[in-house]
Write a protein that holds these residues in place. Structure first.
Motif, PDB file in Angstrom:
ATOM      1  N   ASP A  66       0.824  -1.219   0.000  1.00  0.00           N
ATOM      2  CA  ASP A  66       0.000   0.000   0.000  1.00  0.00           C
ATOM      3  C   ASP A  66       0.854   1.262   0.000  1.00  0.00           C
ATOM      4  OD1 ASP A  66      -2.426  -1.255  -0.091  1.00  0.00           O
ATOM      5  OD2 ASP A  66      -2.733  -1.269   2.079  1.00  0.00           O
ATOM      6  N   ALA A  67       2.052   1.172   0.594  1.00  0.00           N
ATOM      7  CA  ALA A  67       2.917   2.350   0.706  1.00  0.00           C
ATOM      8  C   ALA A  67       3.805   2.558  -0.517  1.00  0.00           C
ATOM      9  CB  ALA A  67       3.786   2.231   1.963  1.00  0.00           C
ATOM     10  N   ALA A  68       3.756   1.628  -1.480  1.00  0.00           N
ATOM     11  CA  ALA A  68       4.621   1.733  -2.662  1.00  0.00           C
ATOM     12  C   ALA A  68       4.291   2.967  -3.479  1.00  0.00           C
ATOM     13  CB  ALA A  68       4.475   0.475  -3.529  1.00  0.00           C
ATOM     14  N   GLY A  69       5.341   3.573  -4.042  1.00  0.00           N
ATOM     15  CA  GLY A  69       5.130   4.772  -4.842  1.00  0.00           C
ATOM     16  C   GLY A  69       5.575   4.643  -6.284  1.00  0.00           C
ATOM     17  N   ARG A  70       6.414   3.638  -6.580  1.00  0.00           N
ATOM     18  CA  ARG A  70       6.916   3.495  -7.945  1.00  0.00           C
ATOM     19  C   ARG A  70       6.859   2.058  -8.470  1.00  0.00           C
ATOM     20  NH1 ARG A  70      10.624   6.314  -5.190  1.00  0.00           N
ATOM     21  NH2 ARG A  70      12.105   4.583  -5.195  1.00  0.00           N
ATOM     22  N   GLU A  71       7.422   1.129  -7.688  1.00  0.00           N
ATOM     23  CA  GLU A  71       7.583  -0.231  -8.199  1.00  0.00           C
ATOM     24  C   GLU A  71       7.383  -1.257  -7.098  1.00  0.00           C
ATOM     25  OE1 GLU A  71      10.963  -2.222 -10.913  1.00  0.00           O
ATOM     26  OE2 GLU A  71      11.562  -1.992  -8.810  1.00  0.00           O
ATOM     27  N   ILE A  72       6.753  -2.381  -7.467  1.00  0.00           N
ATOM     28  CA  ILE A  72       6.583  -3.522  -6.571  1.00  0.00           C
ATOM     29  C   ILE A  72       7.150  -4.755  -7.274  1.00  0.00           C
ATOM     30  CG2 ILE A  72       4.923  -5.031  -5.403  1.00  0.00           C
ATOM     31  CD1 ILE A  72       2.967  -2.608  -5.460  1.00  0.00           C
TER      32      ILE A  72
END
Length: 279
Positions: A139-145
């Motif tokens: 949920d906290a990802a901002g660019r890539e998982i």
């Protein structure tokens, strides 16, 4: 034996949901009867008769037991599904109140401080706790998982929904699996994600350890900064001991570069953001 086991499991679970032992035992005893007197409940539950009345009063207050004011008094449980729903609502209410109370606690002053810390690593145990932390990190990802799945049990509808939400917000999502079947399942559920069969065959076991029953459950890399690795150990009977994990954040050195490239093993080069393809 199985019936006794079910009874004991029911008592244990009721205690985990907030009932005291005598209350739980009386509740389970009544679940075996269409209705019963204090004497009958005492005989089945092995709760002293004088304590049965106290337990029943608590259960009635919680909405779990009904009382017939006859002579002698008769008691019965509400329907099992209704009782379970009542306990669920009370449990959720308690956890929500707990979260609010703990969030409102005034923080204590720290003598150390962490201004100089550039990265940190923590350990965590328990599948539920690790699953929750995985969800929080996604949920906290901002660019890539980047997620490598070592065990099929990791794949849940909630996880797939989370990854789809990440895709909908424009994040890059790469998922590696151990088998082609799981790859196809995830690729069908997440058509916009990069899904591949991971080349990390050693996730199942270490080739250096003949008796090594430890397998990697999940590998997660968020924004090339936060890493989570979890593993499980299989028992001789095929069961699973507690899942354990380590996770860290704030990495800005070669560890992340190595982890990112390692986790991308099996991903076609043209899809790997770390690979430059010349026209």
């Amino acid at each position: 034996m199985k019936d006794i086991s079910n009874q004991q499991q029911s008592v244990d679970l009721l205690q985990q949901l907030g009932l005291k032992e005598y209350e739980a035992r009386c509740m389970v005893a009544l679940a075996r009867l269409p209705k019963g007197t204090a004497k009958e409940i005492s005989e089945i539950s092995e709760v002293p008769r004088t304590r049965v009345y106290d337990a029943i009063r608590v259960l009635e207050t919680k909405g779990l037991v009904e009382i017939q004011h006859s002579n002698p008094q008769q008691f019965r449980t509400v329907p099992i599904k209704e009782a379970a729903e009542t306990l669920r609502q009370e449990y959720e209410s308690r956890t929500e109140t707990l979260a609010e109370a703990m969030a409102a606690i005034e923080p204590a002053e720290s003598n150390g401080g962490d201004e100089g810390i550039t990265h940190e690593v923590w350990a965590l145990s328990g599948t539920t706790a690790i699953t929750n932390r995985t969800q929080q990190l996604i949920d906290a990802a901002g660019r890539e998982i980047v997620l490598i799945i070592g065990r099929d049990e990791v794949v849940t509808d909630k996880l797939l929904d989370q990854l789809q939400q990440a895709l909908d917000t424009g994040l890059d999502v790469l998922v590696g699996t151990q088998t082609e079947d799981i790859r196809e399942q995830i690729a069908e559920a997440l058509p916009d994600a990069e899904v591949f069969v991971s080349g990390l065959e050693w996730l199942d076991s270490s080739p250096l350890e003949v008796d090594d029953d430890t397998t990697i459950s999940r590998l997660l890399l968020i924004d090339k900064n936060t890493i989570l690795v979890s593993s499980v150990h299989e028992t001789d009977t095929g069961g699973i001991e507690t899942e354990k994990a380590v996770f860290g954040r704030g990495f800005d050195n070669g560890i992340v570069v190595i982890a990112r490239r390692l986790m991308a093993t099996g991903l076609p080069p043209r899809h790997d953001p770390d690979t430059t393809v010349e026209d």
